[in-house]
Design an enzyme around this catalytic site. Structure first.
Site: not given
Length: 314
Positions: A43, A112-113, A267, A295
């Site tokens: 996120g 990701s985050w 990605d 991704h």
């Protein structure tokens, strides 16, 4: 080999007071005497998801998940005052959670985050980390933000980029992050909702190797979108309170911590160059470049690579 373990029920859950008026929602699954692993969601506002418990053998792992500040079931939600919601607050929250659960060292698992938070925590507290499994590596460098939010990925998704820019006036389009920050805190709820959906749908449209309407629908949900957009814009406008290039620059602090980087070749959200440069800077890391993936965690080969990694550390 199945890509995921069968659904694993939550064994215990509750709220942890981490200070500054924040309480984070936490849950455990799997073997209470197993190898501890903490899952760090993306996120930064997406929150925990049941599927993430299925990356781990429930007989071997003590699986810990939590909603980061402002996300999911943590309180308060991502409102107007985000002053006590920074990367370093989240790193501190993880330490409070580790101590509360009486864990000496734990594995970090994030995409990701979640990979950003994992790297920040591990470089701050390397003695508390046993291994790391990271997917779709993101380090919040300016070049990474420019790629996704200042026109780089627009070369691959031109129509979707036009939709992303649509809520912004001409002046705001010069700096989309600042423009969206203004819209997401508008006194008009209709303006806030429209901006949040446009911001969120941009990621939903770019996340998978092949277009998937299910991702767009998920990201377009107004309740999800407002939290997701507000926290992302807040963090990215501030460079996640990191010095430029800090997480790769300081990767030498991870020496002695085994790590697996699972990265989709195509990605478009977090291009592979970041994972490659982190791998070069991190002694003892392994880069698994998945040739038919973008991704999304469900893109071909990603789930299998993640399970292979977690099984190898059992």
């Amino acid at each position: 080999m199945d890509e995921l373990y069968p659904p694993t029920p939550v064994r215990a859950d509750g709220m942890l007071d981490v200070g500054d008026g924040h309480r984070i929602y936490c849950q455990e699954a799997g073997n209470p005497r197993g190898k501890p692993v903490v899952v760090l969601h993306g996120g930064p506002g997406s929150g925990t998801a049941p599927m993430t418990r299925r990356h781990f053998d429930p007989e071997a792992y003590r699986i810990i998940l939590f909603d980061q500040r402002g996300a999911g079931r943590s309180t308060p939600n991502a409102g107007d005052d985000l002053s006590a919601n920074t990367l370093w607050h989240l790193v501190s929250d993880m330490e409070k959670l580790r101590e509360r659960l009486n864990i000496e060292r734990w594995q970090l698992f994030g995409g990701s985050w979640g990979s950003t938070l994992a790297l920040a925590y591990a470089e701050t507290h390397p003695s508390r980390v046993s291994e790391m499994v990271l997917r779709g590596v993101f380090t919040v460098r300016q070049r990474e933000l420019d790629w996704l939010y200042r026109g780089g990925a627009a070369n691959l998704f031109p129509a979707e980029w036009d939709d992303f820019l649509e809520p912004l006036n001409e002046q705001q389009r010069e700096d989309p992050l600042a423009g969206y920050a203004e819209l997401l805190h508008s006194p008009d709820p209709a303006v806030r909702e429209r901006a949040a959906i446009a911001w969120s749908v941009w990621e939903g449209a770019t996340v998978a190797l092949l277009p998937q309407q299910s991702f767009v629908n998920q990201y377009a949900n107004p309740q999800f979108a407002l939290t997701f957009a507000r926290l992302a814009v807040h963090y990215f406008r501030h460079g996640a309170w990191l010095e430029e290039g800090q997480l790769i620059r300081d990767a030498g602090k991870l020496a002695g911590i085994p790590g697996v980087l699972v990265q989709g070749r195509y990605d478009a959200v977090c291009p592979p160059i970041t994972a490659y440069q982190l791998h070069r800077a991190w002694p003892g890391s392994t880069l698994k470049l998945t040739e038919s993936a973008g991704h999304a965690v469900t893109d071909p080969g990603i789930l299998a690579a993640l399970r292979e990694a977690t099984d190898s550390f059992r």
